[in-house]
Write a protein that holds these residues in place. Sequence first.
Motif, PDB file in Angstrom:
ATOM      1  N   PHE A   1       0.832  -1.208   0.000  1.00  0.00           N
ATOM      2  CA  PHE A   1       0.000   0.000   0.000  1.00  0.00           C
ATOM      3  C   PHE A   1       0.867   1.259   0.000  1.00  0.00           C
ATOM      4  CE2 PHE A   1      -2.922   3.230   1.666  1.00  0.00           C
ATOM      5  CZ  PHE A   1      -3.937   3.094   0.719  1.00  0.00           C
ATOM      6  N   LEU A   2       2.026   1.222   0.636  1.00  0.00           N
ATOM      7  CA  LEU A   2       2.958   2.344   0.567  1.00  0.00           C
ATOM      8  C   LEU A   2       3.422   2.551  -0.878  1.00  0.00           C
ATOM      9  CD1 LEU A   2       4.679   4.534   1.959  1.00  0.00           C
ATOM     10  CD2 LEU A   2       6.441   2.769   2.302  1.00  0.00           C
ATOM     11  N   ASN A   3       3.689   1.461  -1.603  1.00  0.00           N
ATOM     12  CA  ASN A   3       4.062   1.566  -3.012  1.00  0.00           C
ATOM     13  C   ASN A   3       3.005   2.341  -3.787  1.00  0.00           C
ATOM     14  OD1 ASN A   3       6.255  -0.060  -2.371  1.00  0.00           O
ATOM     15  ND2 ASN A   3       5.409  -1.889  -3.343  1.00  0.00           N
ATOM     16  N   HIS A   4       1.750   1.985  -3.573  1.00  0.00           N
ATOM     17  CA  HIS A   4       0.625   2.644  -4.244  1.00  0.00           C
ATOM     18  C   HIS A   4       0.599   4.139  -3.915  1.00  0.00           C
ATOM     19  CE1 HIS A   4      -3.290   3.516  -5.786  1.00  0.00           C
ATOM     20  NE2 HIS A   4      -3.963   3.287  -4.692  1.00  0.00           N
ATOM     21  N   MET A   5       0.794   4.477  -2.648  1.00  0.00           N
ATOM     22  CA  MET A   5       0.743   5.888  -2.243  1.00  0.00           C
ATOM     23  C   MET A   5       1.954   6.669  -2.761  1.00  0.00           C
ATOM     24  SD  MET A   5      -2.128   6.417  -0.829  1.00  0.00           S
ATOM     25  CE  MET A   5      -2.660   5.288  -2.117  1.00  0.00           C
ATOM     26  N   LEU A   6       3.130   6.046  -2.799  1.00  0.00           N
ATOM     27  CA  LEU A   6       4.318   6.713  -3.329  1.00  0.00           C
ATOM     28  C   LEU A   6       4.185   6.962  -4.831  1.00  0.00           C
ATOM     29  CD1 LEU A   6       7.045   4.760  -1.360  1.00  0.00           C
ATOM     30  CD2 LEU A   6       6.407   7.156  -1.031  1.00  0.00           C
ATOM     31  N   GLU A   7       3.670   5.984  -5.567  1.00  0.00           N
ATOM     32  CA  GLU A   7       3.410   6.182  -6.997  1.00  0.00           C
ATOM     33  C   GLU A   7       2.420   7.327  -7.198  1.00  0.00           C
ATOM     34  OE1 GLU A   7       2.043   2.306  -8.093  1.00  0.00           O
ATOM     35  OE2 GLU A   7       4.073   1.481  -8.227  1.00  0.00           O
ATOM     36  N   THR A   8       1.384   7.358  -6.373  1.00  0.00           N
ATOM     37  CA  THR A   8       0.376   8.414  -6.439  1.00  0.00           C
ATOM     38  C   THR A   8       1.002   9.776  -6.158  1.00  0.00           C
ATOM     39  OG1 THR A   8      -1.381   6.890  -5.773  1.00  0.00           O
ATOM     40  CG2 THR A   8      -1.790   9.236  -5.394  1.00  0.00           C
ATOM     41  N   LEU A   9       1.791   9.873  -5.087  1.00  0.00           N
ATOM     42  CA  LEU A   9       2.436  11.126  -4.707  1.00  0.00           C
ATOM     43  C   LEU A   9       3.326  11.650  -5.836  1.00  0.00           C
ATOM     44  CD1 LEU A   9       3.279  13.296  -2.613  1.00  0.00           C
ATOM     45  CD2 LEU A   9       5.004  11.664  -1.798  1.00  0.00           C
ATOM     46  N   ILE A  10       4.200  10.812  -6.351  1.00  0.00           N
ATOM     47  CA  ILE A  10       5.148  11.247  -7.380  1.00  0.00           C
ATOM     48  C   ILE A  10       4.420  11.634  -8.660  1.00  0.00           C
ATOM     49  CG2 ILE A  10       7.084  10.511  -8.826  1.00  0.00           C
ATOM     50  CD1 ILE A  10       7.978   8.796  -6.381  1.00  0.00           C
ATOM     51  N   PHE A  11       3.394  10.870  -9.031  1.00  0.00           N
ATOM     52  CA  PHE A  11       2.621  11.192 -10.230  1.00  0.00           C
ATOM     53  C   PHE A  11       1.975  12.571 -10.107  1.00  0.00           C
ATOM     54  CE2 PHE A  11      -1.410  11.378 -12.496  1.00  0.00           C
ATOM     55  CZ  PHE A  11      -1.003  11.098 -13.791  1.00  0.00           C
ATOM     56  N   TYR A  12       1.298  12.829  -8.989  1.00  0.00           N
ATOM     57  CA  TYR A  12       0.598  14.105  -8.822  1.00  0.00           C
ATOM     58  C   TYR A  12       1.559  15.274  -8.593  1.00  0.00           C
ATOM     59  CZ  TYR A  12      -3.879  11.930  -9.335  1.00  0.00           C
ATOM     60  OH  TYR A  12      -4.955  11.262  -9.877  1.00  0.00           O
ATOM     61  N   MET A  13       2.778  14.982  -8.161  1.00  0.00           N
ATOM     62  CA  MET A  13       3.820  16.018  -8.090  1.00  0.00           C
ATOM     63  C   MET A  13       4.258  16.469  -9.478  1.00  0.00           C
ATOM     64  SD  MET A  13       6.441  14.579  -5.169  1.00  0.00           S
ATOM     65  CE  MET A  13       7.803  15.580  -5.767  1.00  0.00           C
ATOM     66  N   GLY A  14       3.960  15.645 -10.478  1.00  0.00           N
ATOM     67  CA  GLY A  14       4.488  15.919 -11.810  1.00  0.00           C
ATOM     68  C   GLY A  14       5.955  15.563 -11.886  1.00  0.00           C
ATOM     69  N   ALA A  15       6.355  14.583 -11.095  1.00  0.00           N
ATOM     70  CA  ALA A  15       7.752  14.169 -11.005  1.00  0.00           C
ATOM     71  C   ALA A  15       7.905  12.749 -11.546  1.00  0.00           C
ATOM     72  CB  ALA A  15       8.235  14.255  -9.561  1.00  0.00           C
ATOM     73  N   SER A  16       9.106  12.235 -11.471  1.00  0.00           N
ATOM     74  CA  SER A  16       9.388  10.881 -11.931  1.00  0.00           C
ATOM     75  C   SER A  16      10.595  10.339 -11.174  1.00  0.00           C
ATOM     76  CB  SER A  16       9.659  10.870 -13.437  1.00  0.00           C
ATOM     77  OG  SER A  16      10.739  11.729 -13.756  1.00  0.00           O
ATOM     78  N   GLY A  17      10.859   9.056 -11.384  1.00  0.00           N
ATOM     79  CA  GLY A  17      12.018   8.456 -10.748  1.00  0.00           C
ATOM     80  C   GLY A  17      11.723   7.095 -10.179  1.00  0.00           C
ATOM     81  N   SER A  18      12.571   6.690  -9.250  1.00  0.00           N
ATOM     82  CA  SER A  18      12.410   5.364  -8.654  1.00  0.00           C
ATOM     83  C   SER A  18      12.680   5.411  -7.156  1.00  0.00           C
ATOM     84  CB  SER A  18      13.350   4.353  -9.319  1.00  0.00           C
ATOM     85  OG  SER A  18      14.694   4.710  -9.095  1.00  0.00           O
ATOM     86  N   ILE A  19      11.997   4.523  -6.458  1.00  0.00           N
ATOM     87  CA  ILE A  19      12.202   4.331  -5.016  1.00  0.00           C
ATOM     88  C   ILE A  19      12.356   2.840  -4.787  1.00  0.00           C
ATOM     89  CG2 ILE A  19      11.198   4.537  -2.706  1.00  0.00           C
ATOM     90  CD1 ILE A  19       9.593   6.949  -3.746  1.00  0.00           C
ATOM     91  N   ASN A  20      13.453   2.463  -4.157  1.00  0.00           N
ATOM     92  CA  ASN A  20      13.691   1.069  -3.800  1.00  0.00           C
ATOM     93  C   ASN A  20      14.018   1.011  -2.317  1.00  0.00           C
ATOM     94  OD1 ASN A  20      13.666  -0.321  -6.478  1.00  0.00           O
ATOM     95  ND2 ASN A  20      15.244   1.212  -6.857  1.00  0.00           N
ATOM     96  N   ALA A  21      13.323   0.123  -1.607  1.00  0.00           N
ATOM     97  CA  ALA A  21      13.570  -0.040  -0.173  1.00  0.00           C
ATOM     98  C   ALA A  21      13.594  -1.516   0.182  1.00  0.00           C
ATOM     99  CB  ALA A  21      12.505   0.679   0.640  1.00  0.00           C
ATOM    100  N   VAL A  22      14.544  -1.882   1.027  1.00  0.00           N
ATOM    101  CA  VAL A  22      14.665  -3.244   1.531  1.00  0.00           C
ATOM    102  C   VAL A  22      14.578  -3.188   3.045  1.00  0.00           C
ATOM    103  CG1 VAL A  22      16.159  -5.272   1.687  1.00  0.00           C
ATOM    104  CG2 VAL A  22      16.133  -3.899  -0.420  1.00  0.00           C
ATOM    105  N   ASP A  23      13.735  -4.022   3.615  1.00  0.00           N
ATOM    106  CA  ASP A  23      13.597  -4.135   5.065  1.00  0.00           C
ATOM    107  C   ASP A  23      14.551  -5.223   5.543  1.00  0.00           C
ATOM    108  OD1 ASP A  23      12.826  -4.406   7.704  1.00  0.00           O
ATOM    109  OD2 ASP A  23      10.698  -4.695   7.268  1.00  0.00           O
ATOM    110  N   LEU A  24      15.559  -4.855   6.310  1.00  0.00           N
ATOM    111  CA  LEU A  24      16.580  -5.809   6.741  1.00  0.00           C
ATOM    112  C   LEU A  24      16.228  -6.551   8.015  1.00  0.00           C
ATOM    113  CD1 LEU A  24      19.721  -3.596   6.042  1.00  0.00           C
ATOM    114  CD2 LEU A  24      18.734  -5.390   4.577  1.00  0.00           C
ATOM    115  N   ARG A  25      15.227  -6.055   8.767  1.00  0.00           N
ATOM    116  CA  ARG A  25      14.926  -6.660  10.064  1.00  0.00           C
ATOM    117  C   ARG A  25      13.523  -7.255  10.142  1.00  0.00           C
ATOM    118  NH1 ARG A  25      18.646  -4.896  13.991  1.00  0.00           N
ATOM    119  NH2 ARG A  25      17.866  -6.673  15.153  1.00  0.00           N
TER     120      ARG A  25
END
Length: 192
Positions: free
Chosen positions: A35-59
């Motif tokens: 769900f965070l992925n969905h919200m981050l895609e939404t945020l960046i799209f409506y910002m008129g921005a682009s790019g990538s976000i990659n996160a790994v949970d180590l714990r």
Amino acid sequence: MIRQAVVERRTRETEVRVELRLEPGDIKVDTPIRFLNHMLETLIFYMGASGSINAVDLRGFDDHHVVEDVAIVLGTAMDKALGDRVGIARFGWSIVPMDDALALVAVDLGGRSYFVFDGSFSRDTVGDLSTDMIPHFIRSFADSARATVHVKLLGGENEHHKVEAIFKALGLSLRQAMQIVSDQVMSTKGVI
């Protein structure tokens, strides 16, 4: 002028990498919280921005570290991509309806971080994201982006709609605030 930044953060809990361009284009988000992925895609799209976000949970404790660290890295990338902030509109605001939900967000990219959240959620989670992480994400983002962000949730019964309205409104507000509108600093002080 291409406004962009690449920021990485590695801790004992997470590894996060953000590539942010303040212009439209492809958006790729990959975190362990769907769900965070969905919200981050939404945020960046409506910002008129682009790019990538990659996160790994180590714990794998819960969603807190991933949400917080993604917000910190995304905010830092935003701060770097804005550069000296000369010529930006600086202020942005948006009211977004999403069915039953209504969210108001106002931002100031003037270089000082502050955060206000007025709203509540009736469930503990939306999908695999804790609702208490929503204001925490925005606060962490605001601190790292050196932005003032006010969020007011004006109504809604569906938690998904409420959260999505907030992220859309935040994106639209940032889009407005980061626009280049002149060649001067938008401050009577002459500096941001």
